[in-house]
Design an enzyme around this catalytic site. Structure first.
Site, mmCIF file in Angstrom:
data_model
loop_
_atom_site.group_PDB
_atom_site.id
_atom_site.type_symbol
_atom_site.label_atom_id
_atom_site.label_comp_id
_atom_site.label_asym_id
_atom_site.label_seq_id
_atom_site.Cartn_x
_atom_site.Cartn_y
_atom_site.Cartn_z
ATOM 1 N N LYS A 170 0.833 -1.194 0.000
ATOM 2 C CA LYS A 170 0.000 0.000 0.000
ATOM 3 C C LYS A 170 0.871 1.248 0.000
ATOM 4 O O LYS A 170 1.924 1.285 0.620
ATOM 5 C CB LYS A 170 -0.920 -0.004 1.231
ATOM 6 C CG LYS A 170 -2.044 -1.032 1.155
ATOM 7 C CD LYS A 170 -2.980 -0.896 2.325
ATOM 8 C CE LYS A 170 -4.165 -1.836 2.198
ATOM 9 N NZ LYS A 170 -5.099 -1.712 3.345
ATOM 10 N N HIS A 241 -6.858 -13.453 3.071
ATOM 11 C CA HIS A 241 -6.439 -12.660 4.229
ATOM 12 C C HIS A 241 -6.372 -13.502 5.493
ATOM 13 O O HIS A 241 -5.661 -13.148 6.437
ATOM 14 C CB HIS A 241 -7.389 -11.480 4.419
ATOM 15 C CG HIS A 241 -6.682 -10.155 4.506
ATOM 16 N ND1 HIS A 241 -5.905 -9.646 3.482
ATOM 17 C CD2 HIS A 241 -6.609 -9.242 5.514
ATOM 18 C CE1 HIS A 241 -5.402 -8.474 3.852
ATOM 19 N NE2 HIS A 241 -5.804 -8.218 5.076
ATOM 20 N N ARG A 244 -2.955 -14.540 5.884
ATOM 21 C CA ARG A 244 -2.137 -13.398 6.335
ATOM 22 C C ARG A 244 -2.274 -13.226 7.843
ATOM 23 O O ARG A 244 -1.281 -13.042 8.555
ATOM 24 C CB ARG A 244 -2.583 -12.134 5.590
ATOM 25 C CG ARG A 244 -1.867 -10.843 6.001
ATOM 26 C CD ARG A 244 -2.300 -9.732 5.044
ATOM 27 N NE ARG A 244 -2.015 -8.400 5.526
ATOM 28 C CZ ARG A 244 -0.855 -7.760 5.360
ATOM 29 N NH1 ARG A 244 0.148 -8.362 4.758
ATOM 30 N NH2 ARG A 244 -0.692 -6.524 5.800
ATOM 31 N N HIS A 267 2.675 -2.811 7.424
ATOM 32 C CA HIS A 267 1.785 -1.865 8.096
ATOM 33 C C HIS A 267 2.520 -0.546 8.316
ATOM 34 O O HIS A 267 3.633 -0.528 8.856
ATOM 35 C CB HIS A 267 1.340 -2.411 9.456
ATOM 36 C CG HIS A 267 0.349 -3.530 9.358
ATOM 37 N ND1 HIS A 267 0.123 -4.420 10.391
ATOM 38 C CD2 HIS A 267 -0.493 -3.887 8.349
ATOM 39 C CE1 HIS A 267 -0.800 -5.287 10.017
ATOM 40 N NE2 HIS A 267 -1.186 -4.983 8.793
ATOM 41 N N TYR A 276 -3.045 -8.205 16.554
ATOM 42 C CA TYR A 276 -2.669 -9.608 16.644
ATOM 43 C C TYR A 276 -2.185 -9.982 18.045
ATOM 44 O O TYR A 276 -2.199 -11.161 18.397
ATOM 45 C CB TYR A 276 -1.583 -9.935 15.615
ATOM 46 C CG TYR A 276 -2.066 -9.751 14.205
ATOM 47 C CD1 TYR A 276 -3.002 -10.618 13.645
ATOM 48 C CD2 TYR A 276 -1.616 -8.697 13.420
ATOM 49 C CE1 TYR A 276 -3.467 -10.441 12.352
ATOM 50 C CE2 TYR A 276 -2.072 -8.515 12.121
ATOM 51 C CZ TYR A 276 -2.999 -9.388 11.610
ATOM 52 O OH TYR A 276 -3.459 -9.206 10.328
#
Length: 295
Positions: A170, A241, A244, A267, A276
């Site tokens: 991203k 995902h 992931r 991130h 997490y």
């Protein structure tokens, strides 16, 4: 209004360098907003106001959109109005005092190590597509790649000798991700015995190909994983995902540093990675109860 939207999208693409998927999301959200304004009789953004924007957000809520989706639409609208304000097209920002809907933080679905093993055993590497699927699933779990990053990979972004892949995440941020020997083995197997049999045009650079010899799509990847999850008797909600999320959680459960996991996942903010840690609390409690003499 559409011309202003085009100007805004051009600004996001050229000056801010946003990824294609992000631009598509902005475009879709703002098109829906402009359509709503048009139906309300608004022909110029100068005639829009806070009340109309609130009414639009309520309209989305009545449609059953989640708070996260409504917040996403508001973020796009806010960015659009801030752009118009900076460009001198508007004299005030009607979104300035609007607050995003409160969102309930949902913990992502994570598979156990045993469930991951069961899923990864499903592809049968006897056909070109089986070799591809085995390599694809192994790479997803080995790297924690987003599905968009996975299908965007080209052959030259995989270094099997040094055991890493290079991907564009991203915000067009490149990162290098190490991968394990098992994923490397199945990638090598696919490249040697599968990809060439799927390939139709030697100029195609994509790593993972569909039956037409073109780049596998995100939707195609989702369908493949859902089919294998069903065959394994796992939840129907499993997506790329999920692997992931499982990748990140299993690393943390085994002592990985949070900052390292943040880098691997790509991130921008560590608070995104911290979700997490909630998933590993149960595991930590189990270890404590099992190992502490006074537990």
């Amino acid at each position: 209004m559409r011309e202003l939207l085009d100007d805004f999208l051009y600004y996001l693409a050229i000056e801010r360098g946003l990824a294609e998927n992000t631009l598509a999301s902005y475009h879709s959200d703002l098109e829906q907003f402009l359509n709503y304004l048009s139906k309300a009789g608004v022909t110029s953004l100068k005639d829009s106001n806070r009340g109309l924007i609130v009414a639009y957000l309520m309209h989305l809520k009545k449609q059953g959109r989640s708070p996260a989706t409504v917040s996403q639409h508001l973020a796009a609208i806010r960015s659009f109005y801030q752009f118009l304000l900076r460009e001198g097209i508007l004299g005030a920002d009607p979104t300035a005092t609007l607050e995003s809907p409160r969102q309930v933080k949902r913990l992502p679905q994570v598979l156990s190590v045993q469930e991951v093993e069961l899923l990864l055993c499903q592809p049968q590497p006897k056909t070109p597509s089986g070799l591809r699927d085995k390599a694809m699933l192994e790479l997803l779990y080995a790297s924690g790649l987003r599905v968009s990053e996975l299908v965007a990979l080209n052959v030259d972004q995989v270094n099997l000798k040094e055991k890493y892949v290079r991907c564009m995440g991203k915000g067009s941020r490149e990162r290098v991700i190490p991968i394990g020997s098992i994923a490397c083995f199945h990638l090598q197997n696919y490249l040697q015995h599968g990809r060439g049999r799927l390939l139709k045009d030697k100029r195609e650079k994509a790593l993972f190909l569909n039956h037409q010899g073109k780049r596998l799509s995100r939707q195609g990847c989702w369908k493949i994983i859902k089919a294998y999850a069903k065959a394994a008797g796992l939840s129907s909600n499993i997506t790329p995902h999920t692997l992931r999320h499982s990748f990140a959680t299993h690393l943390l459960e085994n002592g990985a540093d949070l900052r390292a996991v943040q880098e691997l996942l790509g991130h921008a903010d560590i608070s995104t990675t911290q979700i997490y840690t909630h998933l590993t609390q149960k595991k930590i409690r189990e270890v404590y109860n099992h190992t502490h003499p006074r537990s």
